[in-house]
Design an enzyme around this catalytic site. Structure first.
Site, PDB file in Angstrom:
ATOM      1  N   HIS A 394       0.883  -1.051   0.606  1.00  0.00           N
ATOM      2  CA  HIS A 394      -0.747   0.091   0.077  1.00  0.00           C
ATOM      3  C   HIS A 394       1.157   0.960   0.308  1.00  0.00           C
ATOM      4  CE1 HIS A 394       0.818   0.450   4.139  1.00  0.00           C
ATOM      5  NE2 HIS A 394       0.568  -0.695   4.081  1.00  0.00           N
ATOM      6  N   CYS A 410       3.994  -5.124   6.438  1.00  0.00           N
ATOM      7  CA  CYS A 410       3.803  -4.272   5.678  1.00  0.00           C
ATOM      8  C   CYS A 410       4.024  -3.961   4.795  1.00  0.00           C
ATOM      9  CB  CYS A 410       1.854  -3.283   5.158  1.00  0.00           C
ATOM     10  SG  CYS A 410       0.299  -4.517   5.459  1.00  0.00           S
TER      11      CYS A 410
END
Length: 468
Positions: A394, A410
């Site tokens: 992301h 992440c």
């Protein structure tokens, strides 16, 4: 007029294909000439008889036994079968380098015979690429011979114009956005279908090379088109993986969340979709037919047989595995994420990670969402969930964390990078997280890849809690 002894349509088609594959076989030209002569097409018959040379002289002016044989076509097919048993795919790169370069530099020596069709054959058939590209490995000691060999092996499938190039290589990876050296350009001439060859690199030909600027312009335009083909091809393949069927049209790929396999439409995609879909279906069918059969028979020969028919992609890239979809590789050792295809780095980005919290292993993009949690928070403007977990690729509102281990696991990217990646890779794309596999220096492209959004890819009903 005496009727031809092999006037079945399939026999005539066989003869035409035969002389394409074996232009030096004089018997094939003689038999095809007889067909044209019997059909009253004297011009085409004379052309074939000229190619037949002394075979025509022997058969037409003497009582050679084969001239009156009723099994000429069968004997020709038997000859081809014997030749195939000796070697399945001809490797022309083993020709001595001086002789090969001589053939390349003197078109009259390296000309390729072309059979005359019933009508004029256009330079590029409908849906066929006008430009082909051979990416010559850097380790190849005879790059001209390698490129010429690829074109010869492709036969009639080869585009009319072909550029051979070296791409920059680092750590065993070809660099799509690195420095490229154009080596040579080959083009089929008119009339006798000679190859007109322009040497573009003095290190290849030991000569004064031709002006490479026109070829460089064509190569740059081709690269932009190739990226569109990679993304569309990957989307078609991943759609089939997800839904167990082929997409009927481009609209089947470009749908609202959560079925947004493709995040918009690229320039020319609607036009390229039908041919690309047909070529992927053919490739899948050939791969299926090459699988082991009951009884333990191997597939090595079958795989070799289909290599020549599937070695050129829809945009003219000479590559046996052209239909393989794009993949993502993440190297935790140097904070690099790359979009790769068959040993080639198409894009590479600097990323933020979570150190030991970022898991290594195999994943896939199970969800693509635009503007997660409104798009102005910690996840940035794009998010791609990995294998239905809390891990994701992301964006971020903390630019300083890129290149560091500050996330909870992440993968963070800058805004321009995550938006380009979101457009380039479809839903279902494989993701490999490894330690020590990519070169460390991420290189931005001169022009960003973009798709025009067509559907709503947001998911405002969900609050995302990825491990940022």
């Amino acid at each position: 007029m005496e009727q031809s002894k092999f006037d079945k349509p399939e026999d005539i088609i066989y003869l035409k294909q035969f002389v394409k594959k074996h232009p030096d076989n004089k018997m094939g030209w003689y038999l095809l000439g007889k067909h044209y002569r019997d059909a009253g097409k004297e011009g085409k018959a004379n052309y074939c008889f000229i190619q037949a040379g002394d075979i025509y002289d022997a058969f037409e002016q003497s009582s050679h036994p084969l001239a009156v044989s009723t099994n000429q076509l069968e004997e020709l097919k038997a000859w081809e079968k014997r030749k195939k048993r000796k070697r399945l795919v001809r490797n022309v790169t083993v020709i001595a380098v001086p002789l090969l370069l001589l053939a390349l530099l003197i078109p009259s020596i390296g000309n390729q015979k072309q059979i005359p069709g019933d009508d004029a054959v256009p330079a590029v058939a409908d849906g066929s690429p006008g430009l082909g590209v051979v990416l010559v490995p850097r380790k190849e000691k005879t790059p001209a011979g390698y490129a010429f060999g690829e074109v010869m092996k492709a036969g009639g499938e080869s585009p009319p114009k072909v550029i051979a190039a070296h791409l920059e290589e680092k750590g065993g990876w070809k660099q799509w956005n690195g420095n490229a050296r154009l080596l040579m350009e080959m083009e089929r001439g008119s009339g006798q279908a000679q190859f007109e060859v322009s040497m573009l690199d003095r290190n290849v030909c030991a000569c004064d090379p031709a002006d490479a600027k026109p070829a460089a312009s064509r190569f740059a335009e081709w690269k932009i088109e190739q990226e569109q083909h990679w993304t569309l091809s990957s989307a078609i393949v991943q759609y089939r993986n997800l839904y167990k069927k082929w997409p009927e049209n481009l609209d089947a790929l470009v749908r609202p969340y959560p079925h947004n396999v493709l995040s918009g439409e690229g320039e020319g995609m609607a036009a390229m979709f039908p041919e690309l879909l047909a070529k992927l279906k053919l490739s899948a069918s050939q791969a299926e037919n090459a699988k082991p059969q009951t009884g333990g028979q191997g597939t090595k020969d079958a795989a070799a047989q289909i290599a020549g028919a599937t070695s050129i992609g829809s945009n003219g890239l000479f590559q046996p595995d052209w239909s393989k979809p794009l993949e993502i590789v993440i190297d935790v050792s140097n904070h690099t994420l790359a979009v790769v295809h068959n040993g080639l780095i198409v894009r590479s980005y600097r990323v933020g990670l979570g150190g030991s919290k970022t898991p290594e292993g195999s994943f896939f993009i199970s969800e693509k969402v635009r503007d997660p949690n409104g798009g102005d928070g910690i996840f940035g403007s794009r998010g791609m969930t990995l294998s239905n977990t809390l891990y994701a690729i992301h964006g971020t509102n903390d630019k300083d964390s890129i290149g560091k281990d500050e996330s909870l696991g992440c993968i963070r990217l800058g805004e321009a990078d995550v938006e380009e990646l979101f457009d380039m890779v479809p839903l279902g794309t494989p993701v490999q997280i490894k330690n020590g596999t990519l070169p460390p220096d991420a290189k931005a492209p001169q022009e960003r890849f973009r798709l025009a959004p067509k559907q709503d890819e947001s998911n405002p009903a969900k609050v995302y809690r990825w491990l940022t």
